[in-house]
Design a protein around this motif. Structure first.
Motif, PDB file in Angstrom:
ATOM      1  N   PRO A   1       0.800  -1.222   0.000  1.00 48.76           N
ATOM      2  CA  PRO A   1       0.000   0.000   0.000  1.00 48.76           C
ATOM      3  C   PRO A   1       0.835   1.275   0.000  1.00 48.76           C
ATOM      4  CG  PRO A   1      -0.853  -1.539   1.627  1.00 48.76           C
ATOM      5  CD  PRO A   1       0.427  -2.118   1.108  1.00 48.76           C
ATOM      6  N   GLY A   2       2.035   1.221   0.529  1.00 56.09           N
ATOM      7  CA  GLY A   2       2.886   2.408   0.572  1.00 56.09           C
ATOM      8  C   GLY A   2       3.761   2.587  -0.647  1.00 56.09           C
ATOM      9  N   CYS A   3       3.716   1.630  -1.581  1.00 56.66           N
ATOM     10  CA  CYS A   3       4.519   1.759  -2.791  1.00 56.66           C
ATOM     11  C   CYS A   3       4.147   3.051  -3.513  1.00 56.66           C
ATOM     12  CB  CYS A   3       4.301   0.569  -3.720  1.00 56.66           C
ATOM     13  SG  CYS A   3       5.368  -0.829  -3.356  1.00 56.66           S
ATOM     14  N   GLY A   4       5.133   3.709  -4.015  1.00 55.86           N
ATOM     15  CA  GLY A   4       4.912   4.965  -4.719  1.00 55.86           C
ATOM     16  C   GLY A   4       5.119   6.175  -3.826  1.00 55.86           C
ATOM     17  N   SER A   5       5.264   5.975  -2.524  1.00 56.93           N
ATOM     18  CA  SER A   5       5.443   7.117  -1.624  1.00 56.93           C
ATOM     19  C   SER A   5       6.764   7.829  -1.873  1.00 56.93           C
ATOM     20  CB  SER A   5       5.347   6.661  -0.174  1.00 56.93           C
ATOM     21  OG  SER A   5       4.061   6.164   0.096  1.00 56.93           O
ATOM     22  N   THR A   6       7.823   7.085  -2.091  1.00 57.63           N
ATOM     23  CA  THR A   6       9.101   7.711  -2.421  1.00 57.63           C
ATOM     24  C   THR A   6       9.010   8.404  -3.774  1.00 57.63           C
ATOM     25  OG1 THR A   6      10.245   5.994  -1.181  1.00 57.63           O
ATOM     26  CG2 THR A   6      11.567   7.294  -2.694  1.00 57.63           C
ATOM     27  N   THR A   7       8.314   7.784  -4.702  1.00 52.46           N
ATOM     28  CA  THR A   7       8.127   8.390  -6.024  1.00 52.46           C
ATOM     29  C   THR A   7       7.351   9.693  -5.910  1.00 52.46           C
ATOM     30  OG1 THR A   7       8.138   6.189  -7.000  1.00 52.46           O
ATOM     31  CG2 THR A   7       7.255   7.969  -8.356  1.00 52.46           C
ATOM     32  N   VAL A   8       6.356   9.732  -5.035  1.00 54.44           N
ATOM     33  CA  VAL A   8       5.604  10.976  -4.814  1.00 54.44           C
ATOM     34  C   VAL A   8       6.566  12.080  -4.408  1.00 54.44           C
ATOM     35  CG1 VAL A   8       3.965  12.110  -3.256  1.00 54.44           C
ATOM     36  CG2 VAL A   8       3.402   9.901  -4.229  1.00 54.44           C
ATOM     37  N   PHE A   9       7.413  11.803  -3.445  1.00 53.93           N
ATOM     38  CA  PHE A   9       8.374  12.783  -2.949  1.00 53.93           C
ATOM     39  C   PHE A   9       9.311  13.239  -4.067  1.00 53.93           C
ATOM     40  CE2 PHE A   9      12.008  13.964  -0.139  1.00 53.93           C
ATOM     41  CZ  PHE A   9      11.346  14.921   0.619  1.00 53.93           C
ATOM     42  N   MET A  10       9.822  12.280  -4.842  1.00 57.78           N
ATOM     43  CA  MET A  10      10.761  12.621  -5.927  1.00 57.78           C
ATOM     44  C   MET A  10      10.078  13.429  -7.026  1.00 57.78           C
ATOM     45  SD  MET A  10      13.499  11.448  -4.876  1.00 57.78           S
ATOM     46  CE  MET A  10      13.841  10.457  -3.469  1.00 57.78           C
ATOM     47  N   GLU A  11       8.872  13.034  -7.390  1.00 57.08           N
ATOM     48  CA  GLU A  11       8.160  13.743  -8.459  1.00 57.08           C
ATOM     49  C   GLU A  11       7.765  15.157  -8.035  1.00 57.08           C
ATOM     50  OE1 GLU A  11       8.046  12.891 -11.469  1.00 57.08           O
ATOM     51  OE2 GLU A  11       8.473  10.762 -11.403  1.00 57.08           O
ATOM     52  N   LEU A  12       7.365  15.322  -6.775  1.00 52.74           N
ATOM     53  CA  LEU A  12       7.066  16.669  -6.289  1.00 52.74           C
ATOM     54  C   LEU A  12       8.319  17.527  -6.299  1.00 52.74           C
ATOM     55  CD1 LEU A  12       4.597  16.017  -3.337  1.00 52.74           C
ATOM     56  CD2 LEU A  12       4.084  17.070  -5.540  1.00 52.74           C
ATOM     57  N   GLY A  13       9.445  16.941  -5.930  1.00 53.74           N
ATOM     58  CA  GLY A  13      10.709  17.676  -5.955  1.00 53.74           C
ATOM     59  C   GLY A  13      11.125  18.067  -7.360  1.00 53.74           C
ATOM     60  N   ALA A  14      10.743  17.261  -8.329  1.00 49.16           N
ATOM     61  CA  ALA A  14      11.058  17.580  -9.725  1.00 49.16           C
ATOM     62  C   ALA A  14      10.011  18.495 -10.349  1.00 49.16           C
ATOM     63  CB  ALA A  14      11.173  16.286 -10.535  1.00 49.16           C
ATOM     64  N   GLY A  15       8.939  18.790  -9.588  1.00 50.62           N
ATOM     65  CA  GLY A  15       7.909  19.688 -10.098  1.00 50.62           C
ATOM     66  C   GLY A  15       6.831  19.018 -10.920  1.00 50.62           C
ATOM     67  N   HIS A  16       6.684  17.706 -10.806  1.00 53.65           N
ATOM     68  CA  HIS A  16       5.691  16.961 -11.584  1.00 53.65           C
ATOM     69  C   HIS A  16       4.526  16.546 -10.680  1.00 53.65           C
ATOM     70  CE1 HIS A  16       9.585  15.828 -13.777  1.00 53.65           C
ATOM     71  NE2 HIS A  16       9.036  16.839 -14.428  1.00 53.65           N
ATOM     72  N   LEU A  17       3.582  17.443 -10.470  1.00 53.56           N
ATOM     73  CA  LEU A  17       2.467  17.178  -9.563  1.00 53.56           C
ATOM     74  C   LEU A  17       1.600  16.033 -10.068  1.00 53.56           C
ATOM     75  CD1 LEU A  17       0.847  17.922  -7.060  1.00 53.56           C
ATOM     76  CD2 LEU A  17      -0.409  19.563  -8.465  1.00 53.56           C
ATOM     77  N   GLY A  18       1.308  15.990 -11.345  1.00 55.59           N
ATOM     78  CA  GLY A  18       0.479  14.921 -11.910  1.00 55.59           C
ATOM     79  C   GLY A  18       1.101  13.547 -11.723  1.00 55.59           C
ATOM     80  N   ALA A  19       2.402  13.455 -11.947  1.00 54.07           N
ATOM     81  CA  ALA A  19       3.092  12.176 -11.771  1.00 54.07           C
ATOM     82  C   ALA A  19       3.119  11.770 -10.296  1.00 54.07           C
ATOM     83  CB  ALA A  19       4.518  12.263 -12.314  1.00 54.07           C
ATOM     84  N   ALA A  20       3.200  12.749  -9.400  1.00 48.40           N
ATOM     85  CA  ALA A  20       3.190  12.451  -7.966  1.00 48.40           C
ATOM     86  C   ALA A  20       1.836  11.890  -7.547  1.00 48.40           C
ATOM     87  CB  ALA A  20       3.517  13.704  -7.162  1.00 48.40           C
ATOM     88  N   VAL A  21       0.765  12.508  -8.008  1.00 46.16           N
ATOM     89  CA  VAL A  21      -0.577  12.026  -7.675  1.00 46.16           C
ATOM     90  C   VAL A  21      -0.812  10.657  -8.290  1.00 46.16           C
ATOM     91  CG1 VAL A  21      -3.043  12.481  -7.955  1.00 46.16           C
ATOM     92  CG2 VAL A  21      -1.513  14.338  -7.332  1.00 46.16           C
ATOM     93  N   ALA A  22      -0.325  10.432  -9.499  1.00 42.94           N
ATOM     94  CA  ALA A  22      -0.495   9.133 -10.142  1.00 42.94           C
ATOM     95  C   ALA A  22       0.284   8.033  -9.423  1.00 42.94           C
ATOM     96  CB  ALA A  22      -0.051   9.206 -11.607  1.00 42.94           C
TER      97      ALA A  22
END
Length: 155
Positions: free
Chosen positions: A79-100
């Motif tokens: 269930p927590g998979c993607g949480s690190t990706t959320v952080f990385m994508e937000l840091g890169a400025g990709h809000l849509g990719a973070a939510v996805a």
């Protein structure tokens, strides 16, 4: 009164009886967001933003691969998979990719960010059973999202 009493053998600093209550009261007021709520949100958001940008920059130059042990060894996301990706994508400025990557993590992160404004008071008033239902539901929704995202559920 003797300075070598039994209660002084416990580790940690010795605190006057009234001082501990005062400290706990002060801490609950600070943690509860009564002191500088908007400022605390700004500081939390700024700190998280700086860390996310730095982590995204490091991740761009050195990708460690899959960090989740369950997904690494079984191929099944947790269930927590993607949480690190959320952080990385937000840091890169990709809000849509973070939510996805994990929308539940985004919502929980926003909740924690804005907690000093008092929006989380409802949570502390809930009985333990209802808190558990909310947590279980969020984890189930997050896991269903991850299973769908990785193709384990039919579309």
């Amino acid at each position: 009164m003797s300075t070598t009493s039994a209660h002084q053998s416990a580790p940690g600093p010795q605190v006057r009886p009234g001082a501990r209550a005062a400290w706990e009261y002060r801490w609950t007021r600070i943690a509860g967001g009564r002191y500088g709520g908007p400022l605390r949100v700004l500081l939390r958001g700024s700190g998280a933003g700086v860390l996310a940008v730095a982590a995204a920059e490091v991740h761009a130059t050195h990708d460690p691969g899959v960090l989740c042990p369950l997904r690494r060894f079984t191929g099944i996301p947790c269930p927590g998979c993607g949480s690190t990706t959320v952080f990385m994508e937000l840091g890169a400025g990709h809000l849509g990719a973070a939510v996805a990557a994990n929308p539940v993590t985004v919502l929980v992160g926003l909740g924690l960010l804005f907690a000093p404004l008092g929006g989380g008071k409802w949570w502390w008033r809930l009985p333990t059973r209802q808190k558990n239902v909310v947590i279980f539901t969020a984890a189930a929704v997050s896991w269903a999202w991850q299973l769908h995202r990785y193709g384990f559920l039919p579309t």
